[in-house]
Scaffold this motif. Structure first.
Motif, PDB file in Angstrom:
ATOM      1  N   CYS A  42       0.831  -1.204   0.000  1.00  0.00           N
ATOM      2  CA  CYS A  42       0.000   0.000   0.000  1.00  0.00           C
ATOM      3  C   CYS A  42       0.870   1.261   0.000  1.00  0.00           C
ATOM      4  O   CYS A  42       0.542   2.247  -0.660  1.00  0.00           O
ATOM      5  CB  CYS A  42      -0.953  -0.007   1.188  1.00  0.00           C
ATOM      6  N   ALA A  43       1.973   1.230   0.730  1.00  0.00           N
ATOM      7  CA  ALA A  43       2.889   2.373   0.763  1.00  0.00           C
ATOM      8  C   ALA A  43       3.390   2.695  -0.640  1.00  0.00           C
ATOM      9  O   ALA A  43       3.404   3.858  -1.058  1.00  0.00           O
ATOM     10  CB  ALA A  43       4.073   2.086   1.690  1.00  0.00           C
ATOM     11  N   ILE A  44       3.776   1.671  -1.373  1.00  0.00           N
ATOM     12  CA  ILE A  44       4.267   1.875  -2.742  1.00  0.00           C
ATOM     13  C   ILE A  44       3.170   2.493  -3.603  1.00  0.00           C
ATOM     14  O   ILE A  44       3.391   3.479  -4.315  1.00  0.00           O
ATOM     15  CB  ILE A  44       4.754   0.541  -3.340  1.00  0.00           C
ATOM     16  N   ILE A  52       1.923  11.072  -0.226  1.00  0.00           N
ATOM     17  CA  ILE A  52       3.204  10.917   0.474  1.00  0.00           C
ATOM     18  C   ILE A  52       2.997  10.591   1.951  1.00  0.00           C
ATOM     19  O   ILE A  52       3.607   9.667   2.488  1.00  0.00           O
ATOM     20  CB  ILE A  52       4.059  12.198   0.327  1.00  0.00           C
ATOM     21  N   SER A  53       2.133  11.328   2.619  1.00  0.00           N
ATOM     22  CA  SER A  53       1.884  11.103   4.044  1.00  0.00           C
ATOM     23  C   SER A  53       1.399   9.677   4.285  1.00  0.00           C
ATOM     24  O   SER A  53       1.915   8.963   5.143  1.00  0.00           O
ATOM     25  CB  SER A  53       0.851  12.109   4.554  1.00  0.00           C
ATOM     26  N   GLY A  54       0.406   9.255   3.524  1.00  0.00           N
ATOM     27  CA  GLY A  54      -0.123   7.903   3.668  1.00  0.00           C
ATOM     28  C   GLY A  54       0.906   6.844   3.358  1.00  0.00           C
ATOM     29  O   GLY A  54       0.987   5.817   4.035  1.00  0.00           O
ATOM     30  N   GLY A  55       1.724   7.081   2.329  1.00  0.00           N
ATOM     31  CA  GLY A  55       2.774   6.131   1.969  1.00  0.00           C
ATOM     32  C   GLY A  55       3.809   5.978   3.065  1.00  0.00           C
ATOM     33  O   GLY A  55       4.187   4.858   3.436  1.00  0.00           O
ATOM     34  N   ILE A  56       4.253   7.098   3.614  1.00  0.00           N
ATOM     35  CA  ILE A  56       5.236   7.045   4.700  1.00  0.00           C
ATOM     36  C   ILE A  56       4.617   6.398   5.939  1.00  0.00           C
ATOM     37  O   ILE A  56       5.260   5.577   6.603  1.00  0.00           O
ATOM     38  CB  ILE A  56       5.799   8.451   5.019  1.00  0.00           C
ATOM     39  N   LEU A 106      -4.584  14.250   8.279  1.00  0.00           N
ATOM     40  CA  LEU A 106      -5.332  13.956   9.507  1.00  0.00           C
ATOM     41  C   LEU A 106      -6.002  12.585   9.444  1.00  0.00           C
ATOM     42  O   LEU A 106      -5.992  11.832  10.414  1.00  0.00           O
ATOM     43  CB  LEU A 106      -6.386  15.030   9.772  1.00  0.00           C
ATOM     44  N   PHE A 107      -6.572  12.259   8.291  1.00  0.00           N
ATOM     45  CA  PHE A 107      -7.229  10.959   8.146  1.00  0.00           C
ATOM     46  C   PHE A 107      -6.213   9.826   8.161  1.00  0.00           C
ATOM     47  O   PHE A 107      -6.453   8.777   8.770  1.00  0.00           O
ATOM     48  CB  PHE A 107      -8.077  10.933   6.871  1.00  0.00           C
ATOM     49  N   ALA A 108      -5.081  10.034   7.500  1.00  0.00           N
ATOM     50  CA  ALA A 108      -4.033   9.011   7.491  1.00  0.00           C
ATOM     51  C   ALA A 108      -3.468   8.811   8.899  1.00  0.00           C
ATOM     52  O   ALA A 108      -3.220   7.677   9.324  1.00  0.00           O
ATOM     53  CB  ALA A 108      -2.928   9.409   6.516  1.00  0.00           C
ATOM     54  N   CYS A 137     -11.324   6.127   7.960  1.00  0.00           N
ATOM     55  CA  CYS A 137     -10.238   7.116   7.838  1.00  0.00           C
ATOM     56  C   CYS A 137      -9.515   6.953   6.504  1.00  0.00           C
ATOM     57  O   CYS A 137      -9.260   7.929   5.788  1.00  0.00           O
ATOM     58  CB  CYS A 137      -9.237   6.940   8.979  1.00  0.00           C
ATOM     59  N   TRP A 138      -9.186   5.709   6.171  1.00  0.00           N
ATOM     60  CA  TRP A 138      -8.444   5.460   4.935  1.00  0.00           C
ATOM     61  C   TRP A 138      -9.331   5.565   3.692  1.00  0.00           C
ATOM     62  O   TRP A 138      -8.837   5.841   2.597  1.00  0.00           O
ATOM     63  CB  TRP A 138      -7.725   4.119   5.009  1.00  0.00           C
ATOM     64  N   ILE A 139     -10.639   5.393   3.852  1.00  0.00           N
ATOM     65  CA  ILE A 139     -11.544   5.615   2.714  1.00  0.00           C
ATOM     66  C   ILE A 139     -11.495   7.083   2.310  1.00  0.00           C
ATOM     67  O   ILE A 139     -11.379   7.413   1.133  1.00  0.00           O
ATOM     68  CB  ILE A 139     -12.987   5.165   3.047  1.00  0.00           C
ATOM     69  N   VAL A 140     -11.567   7.976   3.281  1.00  0.00           N
ATOM     70  CA  VAL A 140     -11.489   9.410   2.978  1.00  0.00           C
ATOM     71  C   VAL A 140     -10.145   9.723   2.318  1.00  0.00           C
ATOM     72  O   VAL A 140     -10.087  10.432   1.308  1.00  0.00           O
ATOM     73  CB  VAL A 140     -11.698  10.265   4.252  1.00  0.00           C
ATOM     74  N   TYR A 141      -9.057   9.183   2.856  1.00  0.00           N
ATOM     75  CA  TYR A 141      -7.733   9.415   2.276  1.00  0.00           C
ATOM     76  C   TYR A 141      -7.682   8.871   0.846  1.00  0.00           C
ATOM     77  O   TYR A 141      -7.150   9.519  -0.059  1.00  0.00           O
ATOM     78  CB  TYR A 141      -6.658   8.754   3.145  1.00  0.00           C
TER      79      TYR A 141
END
Length: 181
Positions: A42-44, A52-56, A106-108, A137-141
């Motif tokens: 998922c990060a990739i 970027i935030s979600g990936g990190i 914020l969601f991530a 949270c991740w659906i919104v992201y």
């Protein structure tokens, strides 16, 4: 979108399959192993889509899940300091990447904090119940970053968790089990 970055979406699909399978595992070790692989893929996918935030945060989740999975075998991994350590890292990543993503972060952050608490639990039932709150949270992201399979992943993951709760007859935690964690 899928058309603009099909490779990222395919990698997201692999993450979806790993995540879906994880909550059907009977034991904590199986859940954690597949969650770790799902976080990495998922990060990739998210980085390729500009999240970027979600990936990190998914790379932090990979590290966190690895440590938590080793807590049954190694004393250093059993430390109660890991939970506040990962909370601090997650919030720091959110602050560092804030300029890039603003509200999406914020969601991530919230999703990663909740999944950290869930995977820290020793009882599979509590892991599943807390994990139900990660999905929204991740659906919104995913909507913000057009992660088609990320959105689908969370919808299916929440469904998979509910199925596992029913199938494994652990839909409601007992008070005595909550106190043990």
């Amino acid at each position: 979108s899928f058309i603009n970055n099909p490779v990222a979406q395919v990698i997201g699909f692999v993450s979806l399959i790993l995540s879906l399978a994880s909550f059907q595992m009977k034991r904590r070790g199986g859940i954690l192993f597949l969650q770790m692989l799902a976080s990495f893929t998922c990060a990739i996918s998210l980085v390729m889509l500009g999240g970027i935030s979600g990936g990190i945060l998914d790379l932090v989740a990979f590290s966190r899940t690895l440590v938590f999975s080793l807590s049954d075998r190694y004393k250093w991994a059993k430390s109660r300091l890991w939970l506040p350590f990962y909370f601090t890292v997650i919030v720091a990543v959110g602050i560092i990447t804030w300029d890039t993503e603003s509200i999406g972060s914020l969601f991530a952050i919230l999703g990663t904090l909740l999944s950290t608490v869930a995977l820290y639990m020793k009882k599979e039932r509590l892991m599943r119940i807390i994990s139900l709150f990660v999905g929204p949270c991740w659906i919104v992201y995913g909507i913000i970053y057009s992660s088609c399979f990320g959105i689908l992943n969370e919808i299916i993951a929440m469904t998979s968790i509910v199925i596992a709760l029913i199938r494994l007859k652990d839909a409601v935690p007992r008070n005595d089990e909550i106190a043990q964690d």
